[in-house]
Design an enzyme around this catalytic site. Structure first.
Site, PDB file in Angstrom:
ATOM      1  N   LYS A   1     -41.197   3.074   0.156  1.00  0.00           N
ATOM      2  CA  LYS A   1     -41.562   4.223   0.505  1.00  0.00           C
ATOM      3  C   LYS A   1     -42.907   4.465   1.097  1.00  0.00           C
ATOM      4  O   LYS A   1     -43.739   3.395   0.458  1.00  0.00           O
ATOM      5  CB  LYS A   1     -41.516   5.319  -0.404  1.00  0.00           C
ATOM      6  CG  LYS A   1     -39.766   5.682  -0.839  1.00  0.00           C
ATOM      7  CD  LYS A   1     -40.000   6.594  -1.893  1.00  0.00           C
ATOM      8  CE  LYS A   1     -38.694   7.078  -2.453  1.00  0.00           C
ATOM      9  NZ  LYS A   1     -37.621   7.625  -1.420  1.00  0.00           N
TER      10      LYS A   1
ATOM     11  N   ASP B   1     -33.842   1.633  -0.893  1.00  0.00           N
ATOM     12  CA  ASP B   1     -34.272   2.819  -1.335  1.00  0.00           C
ATOM     13  C   ASP B   1     -33.039   4.022  -1.406  1.00  0.00           C
ATOM     14  O   ASP B   1     -33.105   4.974  -2.051  1.00  0.00           O
ATOM     15  CB  ASP B   1     -35.144   3.526  -0.331  1.00  0.00           C
ATOM     16  CG  ASP B   1     -36.139   4.893  -0.601  1.00  0.00           C
ATOM     17  OD1 ASP B   1     -36.094   5.150  -1.977  1.00  0.00           O
ATOM     18  OD2 ASP B   1     -36.750   5.577  -0.049  1.00  0.00           O
TER      19      ASP B   1
ATOM     20  N   ARG C   1     -27.324   6.050  -5.483  1.00  0.00           N
ATOM     21  CA  ARG C   1     -25.880   5.750  -5.360  1.00  0.00           C
ATOM     22  C   ARG C   1     -25.370   4.518  -6.105  1.00  0.00           C
ATOM     23  O   ARG C   1     -24.123   4.581  -6.515  1.00  0.00           O
ATOM     24  CB  ARG C   1     -25.322   5.926  -3.748  1.00  0.00           C
ATOM     25  CG  ARG C   1     -25.850   4.900  -2.952  1.00  0.00           C
ATOM     26  CD  ARG C   1     -25.993   5.445  -1.581  1.00  0.00           C
ATOM     27  NE  ARG C   1     -27.133   6.284  -1.367  1.00  0.00           N
ATOM     28  CZ  ARG C   1     -27.242   6.866  -0.251  1.00  0.00           C
ATOM     29  NH1 ARG C   1     -26.512   6.792   0.728  1.00  0.00           N
ATOM     30  NH2 ARG C   1     -28.191   7.896   0.038  1.00  0.00           N
TER      31      ARG C   1
HETATM   32  N1  BES Z   1     -35.014   9.763  -4.684  1.00  0.00           N
HETATM   33  C1  BES Z   1     -34.710   9.523  -3.321  1.00  0.00           C
HETATM   34  C2  BES Z   1     -34.161  11.066  -2.947  1.00  0.00           C
HETATM   35  C3  BES Z   1     -35.290  11.937  -2.789  1.00  0.00           C
HETATM   36  C4  BES Z   1     -36.143  12.221  -1.835  1.00  0.00           C
HETATM   37  C5  BES Z   1     -35.658  12.533  -3.887  1.00  0.00           C
HETATM   38  C6  BES Z   1     -37.225  13.117  -1.822  1.00  0.00           C
HETATM   39  C7  BES Z   1     -36.504  13.957  -3.757  1.00  0.00           C
HETATM   40  C8  BES Z   1     -37.444  13.908  -2.893  1.00  0.00           C
HETATM   41  C9  BES Z   1     -33.757   8.545  -3.012  1.00  0.00           C
HETATM   42  O1  BES Z   1     -33.544   7.425  -3.878  1.00  0.00           O
HETATM   43  C10 BES Z   1     -34.080   8.069  -1.624  1.00  0.00           C
HETATM   44  O2  BES Z   1     -34.720   7.587  -1.487  1.00  0.00           O
HETATM   45  N2  BES Z   1     -32.902   8.181  -0.596  1.00  0.00           N
HETATM   46  C11 BES Z   1     -33.172   7.942   0.544  1.00  0.00           C
HETATM   47  C12 BES Z   1     -31.512   7.400   0.924  1.00  0.00           C
HETATM   48  C13 BES Z   1     -31.802   6.734   2.566  1.00  0.00           C
HETATM   49  C14 BES Z   1     -32.500   5.458   2.444  1.00  0.00           C
HETATM   50  C15 BES Z   1     -30.327   6.611   3.104  1.00  0.00           C
HETATM   51  C16 BES Z   1     -33.447   9.146   1.380  1.00  0.00           C
HETATM   52  O3  BES Z   1     -33.121  10.335   1.287  1.00  0.00           O
HETATM   53  O4  BES Z   1     -34.217   8.886   2.378  1.00  0.00           O
HETATM   54 ZN    ZN Z   2     -34.287   7.570  -5.699  1.00  0.00          ZN
HETATM   55 ZN    ZN Z   3     -34.588   5.883  -3.252  1.00  0.00          ZN
END
Ligand code: BES
Ligand code: ZN
Ligand code: ZN
Length: 478
Positions: A258, A328, A332
């Site tokens: 990230k 990331d 899931r």
């Molecule tokens: N933990 C994050 C989701 C998240 C984002 C929680 C912002 C709280 C605030 C999750 O694991 C994630 O990173 N999801 C990605 C998925 C994508 C790579 C398909 C996302 O939402 O960007």
């Molecule tokens: Zn996450």
């Molecule tokens: Zn994530």
């Protein structure tokens, strides 16, 4: 906080602060109407006025808005405003005169909830100044209402205190709230209740059980992953309920790293886990008549020389293969194993709660959590309970066309599609592959776990989901 009921008249009550909720254009009840300055009181929503009549020594009037707009949410907000004012005034005891609403139980519940949640803060890491001791907290709340409300008031106290404990867990930094820390918290709940048992699987057992999602996400971190299984046996005749909560104690994104700005917030990627663990504690304290299996898959998501890489293929606990195209999208992967395991252990209806997608924040902000379900009845129950507790959920659709997004190029599934379409539904559609025919609902709280900004949730950890999960268990109990 000590919470009790009293049938005394408002002017007779001994408390550091008496709070009265006032509807727009109406008068204060009984003798209070003739208190000096009472004529200035306005019922405009969220407007407050502090008076100093002779008895009680301090009276806070909180506006509830128009009577025809009355709803428990407004009372939760008013109670939180009063709790903040009580803190400022260093009042240790608060009494609340219930506004008339036609539903005293819901109103009393809202007063207790708003007071306890409104008083929460997370300041254990601030150095204490010995010259300036910590200000006193509100220690007791007296609700001026009929004794018949005792059960409702006690349930509200238990739920709100559980929600505040979940907020503590969310707020703890990731070097403290590790997967093992969550495991210990779950074990301590089992030692406090004879109706709860906790089993925790570590890296070795997770690998032996071939929980490929848990193995993949945790292989980049030195922290021991934990698959926490809590069982509550409350009896009753209904089907066994399953709760699953995402417990990523820090989400760096892994090799799909990230951006660093704001990454510190990813300590709260275990908010679903916090909600599930503390809901189990509250359900056991309230002795709800149902059987429940709660599973928390917990790990860090870190980049390292041993971390999973984009394009790697894994096999989940139920045998389905997944191309991990984005490390990331880790939530899931661990939820997939946990959902399949919950069904195998006997859960007959499953609800998972997770900070799963940034996309849900874009779609619904911090007002509604996303809801995805394969079962209309269960979805309806979750929506209804959310309306009651103020933890609002908005259902998003499943459709075979979304399923196409989840198909892998060389494996059964992919955890992230190249197309940036319907991110929240995509994730839900992926999870659906792991519950078979079992009625299932998924709550995406990435937008509502943090920084909600309501008077009773504040700008930090919200504890979203605790009251919802307890109330849902109550509703579904046979
Ligand atoms: N933990 C994050 C989701 C998240 C984002 C929680 C912002 C709280 C605030 C999750 O694991 C994630 O990173 N999801 C990605 C998925 C994508 C790579 C398909 C996302 O939402 O960007
Ligand atoms: Zn996450
Ligand atoms: Zn994530």
């Amino acid at each position: 906080m000590k919470v009790e009921l009293s049938q005394a008249a408002p002017a007779e009550i001994e408390a550091d602060l008496l709070v009265v909720g006032l509807y727009d254009g109406e008068e204060l009840p009984g003798e209070l109407a003739s208190a000096p300055g009472a004529g200035d009181a306005q019922g405009a929503y969220k407007k407050t006025l502090l008076l100093h009549p002779e008895r009680p020594s301090r009276l806070l009037i909180v506006g509830l808005g128009k009577r025809q707009d009355a709803e428990p949410e407004r009372v939760r907000v008013a109670a939180a405003l009063a709790a903040r004012e009580a803190k400022r005034l260093k009042a240790e005891s608060v009494a609340w005169a219930l506004p008339e609403s036609g539903d005293d139980e819901a109103t009393a519940t809202a007063v207790v909830t708003g007071t306890i949640l409104g008083g929460w803060s997370f300041d254990r890491y601030r150095s204490k100044d010995p010259e300036d001791p910590a200000p006193p907290q509100v220690e007791s709340l007296t609700v001026l209402a009929d004794g018949a409300l005792a059960g409702a008031v006690e349930a509200a106290r238990v739920c709100a205190e559980a929600q505040n404990r979940a907020r503590d867990l969310q707020s703890l930094p990731s070097n403290v709230a590790t997967p093992s820390f969550l495991g210990r918290r779950a074990r301590s709940i089992a030692s406090a209740h004879t109706t709860v048992t906790t089993d925790v699987l570590g890296r070795k057992e997770i690998t032996e059980k071939e929980m490929g999602g848990m193995v993949a996400v945790s292989q980049g971190t030195e922290e021991e992953p934990q698959l926490i299984v809590m069982r509550y046996s409350g009896g009753g005749s209904g089907p066994t309920l399953g709760y699953v909560g995402k417990g990523v104690t820090f989400d760096t994104g892994g090799i799909s790293l990230k951006p660093s700005g704001g990454m510190q917030e990813m300590k709260m990627d275990m908010s679903g886990a916090a909600a599930v663990i503390e809901a189990v504690d509250a359900i056991a304290e309230l002795e709800l008549p149902l059987d429940l299996i709660a599973i928390v898959p917990s790990t860090e998501n870190m980049p390292s020389g041993t971390a999973i890489k984009p394009g790697d293929i894994i096999t989940q606990y139920n045998g389905k293969t997944v191309e991990v195209n984005n490390t990331d999208a880790e939530g899931r992967l661990i939820l997939a194993d946990a959902l399949a395991y919950a069904v195998e252990l006997g859960a007959e209806r499953v609800v998972d709660i997770a900070t799963l997608t940034g996309a849900v924040m874009i779609a619904l902000g911090s007002t509604y959590a996303g809801l995805i379900a394969n079962d209309d009845e269960l979805a309806g129950e979750v929506e209804e309970v959310g309306r009651e507790t103020g933890e609002l959920v908005w259902r998003l659709p499943l459709h075979p066309e979304y399923k196409d997004l989840t198909k892998g190029t060389v494996a059964d599934l992919t955890n992230a599609s190249a197309k940036r379409k319907a991110g929240t539904i995509y994730a839900g559609s992926f999870l659906e592959e792991f519950v078979g025919e079992t009625p299932w609902a998924h709550i995406d709280i990435a937008g509502t776990a943090w920084d909600v900004g309501r008077e009773y949730t504040g700008k930090d950890a919200s504890g979203f989901g605790v009251r919802l999960l307890v109330e849902l268990a109550h509703k579904l109990a046979g």
